[in-house]
Design a protein around this motif. Sequence first.
Motif, PDB file in Angstrom:
ATOM      1  N   SER A  94       0.828  -1.202   0.000  1.00  0.00           N
ATOM      2  CA  SER A  94       0.000   0.000   0.000  1.00  0.00           C
ATOM      3  C   SER A  94       0.863   1.252   0.000  1.00  0.00           C
ATOM      4  N   HIS A  95       0.314   2.312  -0.577  1.00  0.00           N
ATOM      5  CA  HIS A  95       1.014   3.593  -0.656  1.00  0.00           C
ATOM      6  C   HIS A  95      -0.035   4.693  -0.526  1.00  0.00           C
ATOM      7  N   PRO A  96       0.303   5.815   0.066  1.00  0.00           N
ATOM      8  CA  PRO A  96      -0.686   6.903   0.196  1.00  0.00           C
ATOM      9  C   PRO A  96      -1.301   7.334  -1.130  1.00  0.00           C
ATOM     10  N   ASP A  97      -0.574   7.161  -2.225  1.00  0.00           N
ATOM     11  CA  ASP A  97      -1.087   7.554  -3.540  1.00  0.00           C
ATOM     12  C   ASP A  97      -1.683   6.385  -4.324  1.00  0.00           C
ATOM     13  N   GLY A  98      -1.814   5.226  -3.672  1.00  0.00           N
ATOM     14  CA  GLY A  98      -2.385   4.074  -4.361  1.00  0.00           C
ATOM     15  C   GLY A  98      -1.677   2.789  -4.004  1.00  0.00           C
ATOM     16  N   VAL A  99      -0.933   2.251  -4.962  1.00  0.00           N
ATOM     17  CA  VAL A  99      -0.230   0.985  -4.774  1.00  0.00           C
ATOM     18  C   VAL A  99       1.211   1.132  -5.233  1.00  0.00           C
ATOM     19  N   SER A 100       2.119   0.655  -4.410  1.00  0.00           N
ATOM     20  CA  SER A 100       3.527   0.628  -4.792  1.00  0.00           C
ATOM     21  C   SER A 100       3.838  -0.747  -5.382  1.00  0.00           C
ATOM     22  N   VAL A 101       4.353  -0.735  -6.598  1.00  0.00           N
ATOM     23  CA  VAL A 101       4.703  -1.974  -7.282  1.00  0.00           C
ATOM     24  C   VAL A 101       6.222  -2.070  -7.349  1.00  0.00           C
ATOM     25  N   GLY A 102       6.769  -3.076  -6.672  1.00  0.00           N
ATOM     26  CA  GLY A 102       8.202  -3.293  -6.706  1.00  0.00           C
ATOM     27  C   GLY A 102       8.582  -4.128  -7.907  1.00  0.00           C
ATOM     28  N   VAL A 103       9.603  -3.692  -8.641  1.00  0.00           N
ATOM     29  CA  VAL A 103      10.043  -4.410  -9.836  1.00  0.00           C
ATOM     30  C   VAL A 103      11.550  -4.603  -9.796  1.00  0.00           C
ATOM     31  N   ASP A 104      11.966  -5.834  -9.847  1.00  0.00           N
ATOM     32  CA  ASP A 104      13.395  -6.139  -9.886  1.00  0.00           C
ATOM     33  C   ASP A 104      13.806  -6.211 -11.344  1.00  0.00           C
ATOM     34  N   CYS A 105      13.977  -5.043 -11.948  1.00  0.00           N
ATOM     35  CA  CYS A 105      14.333  -4.961 -13.361  1.00  0.00           C
ATOM     36  C   CYS A 105      15.827  -4.703 -13.523  1.00  0.00           C
ATOM     37  N   THR A 106      16.315  -4.920 -14.742  1.00  0.00           N
ATOM     38  CA  THR A 106      17.728  -4.686 -15.015  1.00  0.00           C
ATOM     39  C   THR A 106      18.048  -3.211 -15.117  1.00  0.00           C
ATOM     40  N   GLU A 107      17.019  -2.369 -15.283  1.00  0.00           N
ATOM     41  CA  GLU A 107      17.246  -0.930 -15.350  1.00  0.00           C
ATOM     42  C   GLU A 107      16.002  -0.212 -14.859  1.00  0.00           C
TER      43      GLU A 107
END
Length: 456
Positions: free
Chosen positions: A239-252
């Motif tokens: 959860s995030h105050p502005d909606g949803v925080s999406v964590g992404v383990d990307c290469t960049e």
Amino acid sequence: MTRAFDAIIIGAGQAGPSLAGRLAAAGQQVAIVERHLFGGTCVNTGCKPTKTLVASAYAAHLARRGAEYGVMIDAPVRIDMAKVRARADKVIMDSRNGVEGWLRNMTNCTVFDGHARFESANTVRVGDELLTASKIFINVGGRPVIPDFPGVDEVPYLTNSGMLKLDRVPKHLVVVGGSYIGLEFAQMFRRFGAEVTVVEKGLRLVSREDPDISDMIREILESEGIHIRTSAECITFKSHPDGVSVGVDCTEGAPEIVGSDVLLAVGRRPNTDDLGLDTAGVAVDARGYIQVDDGLASSVPGIFAMGDCNGRGAFTHTAYNDFEIIAANLLGGAARKVSDRIPGYALFIDPPLGRVGMTVTQAKATGRKLLIGERPMTHVGRAVEKGEIFGKMQVVVDAETRKILGAAILGTGGDEAIHGILDIMNVDADYTELQWAVPVHPTVSELIPTLLNEMK
């Protein structure tokens, strides 16, 4: 009390009602059971409403580009999302009511409202009713997969069904899944005015396509301001105050994306887990798809499976073809087979992708000697005239048999033009049959003979 029928059809999606019509017209007594919405996925949460939204989004996009065509629109383009949704809702209701009305007024057909469960190989319970028949046809469709990502159960999210209920434009839509459903919603809501980010676990979008086609699709979406994050190996939610925080383990790129709304579009699963299939002895695979043979018969004599629930196609047109195969074999004495079906489909972004048969990568893997033809849409007059020059045309042919193995048309009209090649493949004709065709000018299809003449 048990009620006897010649046939029971479970599910009123794309294949079920048409089969009911054929069986009833042949004088058979048919029971059709629907637990929720008549018309199935296509009518209620798939093709019909989404393509209606795509059309609205295209209208907005074209209006913004008006000046390129010498059409001056002085005021900014404004989206009335409530009207956009109402238009889609009307298309849904007209189609749903049409299917339901047809079935309820069909001679020799009895409609049962409720959830069907097997009590034996020839008996189904619907509420207090017991129905029996020598042939039972399962047409129960599928539903979205909810992935087991960390935190997914702790945040609000949308699926394709929920997206259709929106009467607002999200501030920032994060789409998890870079294939058909996800990309169509990504582009349409970007055109409605949302900031959009697509998160894909794989190395590229629409991974079943050739890398060059995939790269072009990405270029099309990024040109409209859609953010693309691929190679997202570890996707998390909180959860995030502005909606949803999406964590992404990307290469960049940044390790976190904050969206006002999240769409999960990572695949679908069959609605087979609450039918009592084990009681009837019907075999399913590890993912729940009913195992069928080339004639769509299950492991139990007299029980057949059609549409998304059999794992032999995930499209409305393949579900309808399942009905055609079963009807032809049972009523017409034919011997039609699923394996004879030429796979064709489309990705309805703008411009659309029309695909039939093998990709170039798949064709090369066979070891055949190949002929490959390509033409960029910048060299297609119709695309230039419309100011829609993204994409390309591509075809691959077996050099020895002279049969077309596959083709892709990514570009304006590609979803329609691909049928010229699909038809030639369906009749198993040499590609040379198309070389001397005289197609209409100016069209995208007129370049198909040219494409075939320029192969190397």
